[in-house]
Design a protein around this motif. Structure first.
Motif, PDB file in Angstrom:
ATOM      1  N   LYS A  10     -17.650 -30.100   3.406  1.00 45.40           N
ATOM      2  CA  LYS A  10     -16.217 -30.001   3.698  1.00 45.40           C
ATOM      3  C   LYS A  10     -15.595 -31.362   3.419  1.00 45.40           C
ATOM      4  CE  LYS A  10     -17.124 -28.508   7.911  1.00 45.40           C
ATOM      5  NZ  LYS A  10     -18.529 -28.039   7.772  1.00 45.40           N
ATOM      6  N   VAL A  11     -14.625 -31.395   2.498  1.00 48.21           N
ATOM      7  CA  VAL A  11     -13.934 -32.631   2.136  1.00 48.21           C
ATOM      8  C   VAL A  11     -12.566 -32.596   2.818  1.00 48.21           C
ATOM      9  CG1 VAL A  11     -13.131 -34.102   0.260  1.00 48.21           C
ATOM     10  CG2 VAL A  11     -15.160 -32.644  -0.070  1.00 48.21           C
ATOM     11  N   ILE A  12     -12.406 -33.406   3.853  1.00 46.72           N
ATOM     12  CA  ILE A  12     -11.207 -33.384   4.692  1.00 46.72           C
ATOM     13  C   ILE A  12     -10.385 -34.644   4.440  1.00 46.72           C
ATOM     14  CG2 ILE A  12     -10.312 -33.135   7.021  1.00 46.72           C
ATOM     15  CD1 ILE A  12     -12.043 -30.788   6.143  1.00 46.72           C
ATOM     16  N   PHE A  13      -9.176 -34.471   3.936  1.00 47.05           N
ATOM     17  CA  PHE A  13      -8.268 -35.598   3.701  1.00 47.05           C
ATOM     18  C   PHE A  13      -7.492 -35.850   4.988  1.00 47.05           C
ATOM     19  CE2 PHE A  13      -9.440 -34.096  -0.398  1.00 47.05           C
ATOM     20  CZ  PHE A  13      -9.353 -35.173  -1.269  1.00 47.05           C
ATOM     21  N   THR A  14      -7.632 -37.030   5.531  1.00 47.64           N
ATOM     22  CA  THR A  14      -7.014 -37.331   6.822  1.00 47.64           C
ATOM     23  C   THR A  14      -5.540 -37.721   6.690  1.00 47.64           C
ATOM     24  OG1 THR A  14      -7.721 -39.646   6.724  1.00 47.64           O
ATOM     25  CG2 THR A  14      -9.237 -38.067   7.749  1.00 47.64           C
ATOM     26  N   GLY A  15      -5.050 -37.839   5.475  1.00 46.05           N
ATOM     27  CA  GLY A  15      -3.649 -38.161   5.221  1.00 46.05           C
ATOM     28  C   GLY A  15      -3.294 -37.749   3.804  1.00 46.05           C
ATOM     29  N   TYR A  16      -2.159 -38.225   3.311  1.00 50.20           N
ATOM     30  CA  TYR A  16      -1.679 -37.830   1.993  1.00 50.20           C
ATOM     31  C   TYR A  16      -2.362 -38.672   0.918  1.00 50.20           C
ATOM     32  CZ  TYR A  16       1.537 -36.053  -1.536  1.00 50.20           C
ATOM     33  OH  TYR A  16       2.084 -35.428  -2.632  1.00 50.20           O
ATOM     34  N   TYR A  17      -3.637 -38.310   0.661  1.00 48.78           N
ATOM     35  CA  TYR A  17      -4.464 -39.055  -0.281  1.00 48.78           C
ATOM     36  C   TYR A  17      -4.893 -38.139  -1.419  1.00 48.78           C
ATOM     37  CZ  TYR A  17      -4.757 -41.928   3.911  1.00 48.78           C
ATOM     38  OH  TYR A  17      -4.451 -42.659   5.036  1.00 48.78           O
ATOM     39  N   SER A  18      -5.285 -38.750  -2.547  1.00 47.85           N
ATOM     40  CA  SER A  18      -5.673 -37.987  -3.736  1.00 47.85           C
ATOM     41  C   SER A  18      -7.089 -38.353  -4.162  1.00 47.85           C
ATOM     42  CB  SER A  18      -4.698 -38.272  -4.891  1.00 47.85           C
ATOM     43  OG  SER A  18      -4.725 -39.659  -5.230  1.00 47.85           O
ATOM     44  N   LEU A  19      -7.669 -37.474  -4.974  1.00 46.08           N
ATOM     45  CA  LEU A  19      -8.943 -37.731  -5.644  1.00 46.08           C
ATOM     46  C   LEU A  19      -8.655 -37.770  -7.136  1.00 46.08           C
ATOM     47  CD1 LEU A  19     -11.969 -37.858  -6.241  1.00 46.08           C
ATOM     48  CD2 LEU A  19     -12.134 -35.426  -5.693  1.00 46.08           C
ATOM     49  N   THR A  20      -8.794 -38.939  -7.749  1.00 45.56           N
ATOM     50  CA  THR A  20      -8.548 -39.120  -9.175  1.00 45.56           C
ATOM     51  C   THR A  20      -9.881 -39.134  -9.919  1.00 45.56           C
ATOM     52  OG1 THR A  20      -6.518 -40.372  -8.775  1.00 45.56           O
ATOM     53  CG2 THR A  20      -7.566 -40.645 -10.926  1.00 45.56           C
ATOM     54  N   VAL A  21      -9.959 -38.346 -10.976  1.00 43.01           N
ATOM     55  CA  VAL A  21     -11.202 -38.225 -11.731  1.00 43.01           C
ATOM     56  C   VAL A  21     -11.022 -38.878 -13.101  1.00 43.01           C
ATOM     57  CG1 VAL A  21     -12.922 -36.655 -12.679  1.00 43.01           C
ATOM     58  CG2 VAL A  21     -11.742 -36.069 -10.544  1.00 43.01           C
ATOM     59  N   GLN A  22     -11.606 -40.049 -13.268  1.00 42.11           N
ATOM     60  CA  GLN A  22     -11.667 -40.703 -14.578  1.00 42.11           C
ATOM     61  C   GLN A  22     -13.069 -40.600 -15.173  1.00 42.11           C
ATOM     62  OE1 GLN A  22      -9.137 -42.535 -16.645  1.00 42.11           O
ATOM     63  NE2 GLN A  22      -8.211 -40.881 -15.444  1.00 42.11           N
ATOM     64  N   GLY A  23     -13.986 -40.128 -14.359  1.00 42.31           N
ATOM     65  CA  GLY A  23     -15.345 -39.886 -14.820  1.00 42.31           C
ATOM     66  C   GLY A  23     -15.640 -38.396 -14.800  1.00 42.31           C
ATOM     67  N   THR A  24     -16.639 -37.990 -14.014  1.00 38.57           N
ATOM     68  CA  THR A  24     -17.055 -36.586 -13.953  1.00 38.57           C
ATOM     69  C   THR A  24     -17.215 -36.153 -12.504  1.00 38.57           C
ATOM     70  OG1 THR A  24     -18.235 -36.751 -16.065  1.00 38.57           O
ATOM     71  CG2 THR A  24     -18.853 -34.943 -14.610  1.00 38.57           C
ATOM     72  N   LEU A  25     -16.685 -34.976 -12.179  1.00 39.11           N
ATOM     73  CA  LEU A  25     -16.849 -34.393 -10.856  1.00 39.11           C
ATOM     74  C   LEU A  25     -17.606 -33.080 -10.987  1.00 39.11           C
ATOM     75  CD1 LEU A  25     -16.257 -34.143  -7.802  1.00 39.11           C
ATOM     76  CD2 LEU A  25     -14.053 -33.102  -8.413  1.00 39.11           C
ATOM     77  N   LYS A  26     -18.676 -32.936 -10.216  1.00 38.70           N
ATOM     78  CA  LYS A  26     -19.430 -31.687 -10.148  1.00 38.70           C
ATOM     79  C   LYS A  26     -19.376 -31.190  -8.710  1.00 38.70           C
ATOM     80  CE  LYS A  26     -21.184 -32.145 -14.421  1.00 38.70           C
ATOM     81  NZ  LYS A  26     -20.875 -31.236 -15.549  1.00 38.70           N
ATOM     82  N   ALA A  27     -18.475 -30.218  -8.457  1.00 42.75           N
ATOM     83  CA  ALA A  27     -18.355 -29.615  -7.129  1.00 42.75           C
ATOM     84  C   ALA A  27     -18.889 -28.197  -7.242  1.00 42.75           C
ATOM     85  CB  ALA A  27     -16.907 -29.628  -6.662  1.00 42.75           C
ATOM     86  N   LEU A  28     -20.207 -28.051  -7.051  1.00 41.29           N
ATOM     87  CA  LEU A  28     -20.898 -26.799  -7.331  1.00 41.29           C
ATOM     88  C   LEU A  28     -21.440 -26.209  -6.040  1.00 41.29           C
ATOM     89  CD1 LEU A  28     -22.802 -27.943 -10.563  1.00 41.29           C
ATOM     90  CD2 LEU A  28     -20.541 -26.883 -10.379  1.00 41.29           C
ATOM     91  N   GLY A  29     -20.621 -25.333  -5.441  1.00 41.17           N
ATOM     92  CA  GLY A  29     -21.055 -24.642  -4.238  1.00 41.17           C
ATOM     93  C   GLY A  29     -21.903 -23.431  -4.570  1.00 41.17           C
ATOM     94  N   LEU A  30     -22.184 -22.645  -3.556  1.00 39.04           N
ATOM     95  CA  LEU A  30     -22.963 -21.418  -3.698  1.00 39.04           C
ATOM     96  C   LEU A  30     -22.182 -20.267  -3.070  1.00 39.04           C
ATOM     97  CD1 LEU A  30     -26.460 -22.792  -2.633  1.00 39.04           C
ATOM     98  CD2 LEU A  30     -25.708 -22.275  -4.974  1.00 39.04           C
TER      99      LEU A  30
END
Length: 525
Positions: A58-78
């Motif tokens: 669980k990725v919980i943002f505690t305020g008005y924040y962003s996730l910037t991807v300049q590389g690679t993101l692998k968010a692989l659930g089931l």
């Protein structure tokens, strides 16, 4: 000693609990193998780096924040252990003039192409909020610009908001894949004069693949309650689009687009537009769509289908039935201007051309009966076909623009008993096949020797497609063209099939063929 041992155990338990969580801030890479990640400032994946988020996180943002991807993101659930992106406190999310109650989304903008694909599988993204600076008002949960290596499968985009375009997702010059996903309860727009595009998804100058998705309860203030496509050539397949809302195109809107890839197998129901096109709006678009069931949509004008500003859209093998407008006139189709020339082919259209609203219809209307399609059970939202439906075995197997999908919206074979059905669902029951005598054609060509004004006349007993082919004396094809025969006399210019003035002097053969009949005659140039 006993007190020391108890304190040691309590410390161990506390430490173990803390190890299941992680506080993220700044640059991130490696692997998140935690129960919960608390994001406490803007985070980014640097160029050349990879962040892997493990199932169940669980990725919980505690305020008005962003996730910037300049590389690679692998968010692989089931399937049984998905990944969640959301905000800690949703209080104030409904206030469109502040960033309260939301997080600032995932931003994949101008990511260097040397990086690997970013992938989302079995993820839920909720309460993303694109507000504030005008450049930030696009894509509530995800914004992608000028990067083609993004795929999203089995995700839920739910309860997101953007002040301008793309309530859940906005893509600019980005060819992504989104499939087997649910897009619901997202909103794009504001109370000003910059209208919201794409309540769920918004694509601009992009060629996405959008397939096997369900859209519901998305809305926008401008166009495309579920999704909008501007200057784009999408593939849109096997989607259910229901209960969405916008000013134009309550379900889908195609704007300034010339899509030439498959748009097929769509169930478009219960959508609403404030003004035009409860189901679909085509604005300066040449959308080609096949096997759509468009029913029970609502708009003051054009409850089902709307064309505006040089829209030359074409609808094949579809069902336009039971849509609602302020008047019977225009309940199914509304044409805004004389420059819009849509075409309808082998489709059930309630009321036919007499029910069209707006400007005078000038397009093609071929083999489109005004007959009850006989849906199975609309009360239970079952829009498959009952035995005896006029939509069964009456559509075109070849529409001339792209190949039909091999399956229907339910995953059944698209062509049963040799001929496809109208609408999103192929009838799966038994159909008694009646033996038909071959269609006899009477074919003439005049004058002979031919000239640039030579005319082919074809007398046909039925409406059906044919192929006209010109061959040289050795039987080699010089040119050919697909045509649609109507019952009775048909006239074609030989020059439509081949440039007569470019043929060498000699003997040629003209051949006309249908599914059941072939005829040929010789001519001299």
């Amino acid at each position: 000693m006993k007190q020391f041992f108890t304190a040691f155990i309590m410390l161990a338990i506390f430490t173990a609990a803390q190890s299941q969580n992680f506080i993220a801030c700044g640059d991130q890479s490696g692997e998140w193998n935690y129960d919960t990640v608390f994001v406490q400032c803007d985070i980014q994946i640097p160029d050349g780096q990879t962040l892997i988020i493990n199932p169940g996180t669980k990725v919980i943002f505690t305020g008005y924040y962003s996730l910037t991807v300049q590389g690679t993101l692998k968010a692989l659930g089931l399937p049984s252990d998905s990944i969640l992106f959301t905000v800690a406190d949703t209080t104030g999310f409904g206030d469109i003039n502040s960033n309260a109650g939301g997080w600032n989304g995932i931003r994949i903008e101008d990511t260097p192409v040397s990086n690997d694909s970013t992938q989302f599988e079995y993820c839920q993204l909720s309460y993303g909020k694109a507000v504030g600076d005008s450049l930030n008002c696009f894509g509530g949960a995800i914004r992608i610009k000028r990067f083609n290596k993004v795929s999203m499968r089995h995700i839920r985009l739910q309860h997101n908001y953007s002040y301008y375009w793309g309530g859940a997702l906005y893509a600019f010059k980005s060819n992504l894949i989104i499939e087997n996903s649910v897009i619901s309860d997202n909103y794009a727009g504001n109370d000003g004069m910059i209208y919201g595009y794409g309540g769920g998804l918004c694509f601009v100058s992009s060629d996405p693949i959008v397939q096997k998705n369900t859209f519901y309860r998305n809305s926008s203030t401008g166009v495309g309650g579920a999704a909008s496509f501007e200057y784009s050539k999408p593939i849109v397949l096997d989607c259910i689009i229901r209960d969405n809302y916008s000013a134009l195109g309550g379900g889908l809107c195609f704007i300034r687009s010339q899509p030439d890839r498959p748009i097929a197998n769509l169930l478009i129901i219960n959508n609403e537009a404030k003004f035009f096109g409860g189901g679909i709006a085509n604005l300066t678009a040449t959308t080609v769509m096949t096997n759509a069931t468009i029913t029970n949509n609502l708009a003051p004008m054009g409850g089902g289908y709307y064309c505006n500003e040089y829209a030359h859209a074409k609808l094949f093998n579809s069902i336009l039935w039971g849509n609602i407008a302020y008047d019977t006139l225009g309940s199914q189709v509304w044409i805004w201007d004389v420059n819009s020339v849509p075409g309808f082919y082998n489709s059930i259209v309630q009321g036919g051309v007499p029910w069209f609203g707006g400007s005078t219809f000038q397009g093609e209307f071929v083999n489109c009966p005004d007959l009850d399609p006989m849906f199975s059970n609309t009360t239970l939202s079952d829009y498959s076909l009952l035995p005896g439906s006029p939509a069964i075995n009456t559509a075109l197997n070849d529409i001339g623009f792209f190949e039909l999908p091999i399956n229907d919206l339910s995953g059944h074979n698209r062509i049963m008993y040799g001929t496809t059905d109208m609408g999103a669902y192929e009838y799966q029951g038994f159909v008694e096949q009646q033996e038909k005598e071959p269609i006899q054609l009477i074919v003439n060509l005049w004058p002979v020797p031919v000239n640039e004004n030579a005319v082919i006349t074809v007398e046909s007993e039925w409406e059906e497609p044919c192929v006209l082919r010109v061959c040289d004396a050795m039987g080699k094809t010089v040119s050919q063209m697909k045509m649609q025969l109507v019952k009775g006399q048909n006239k074609f210019l030989l020059n439509q099939i081949t440039q007569v003035n470019q043929l060498s002097k000699g003997v040629y053969m003209l051949e006309i063929s249908t599914k059941t009949y072939k005829h040929s005659l010789n001519f001299i140039n």
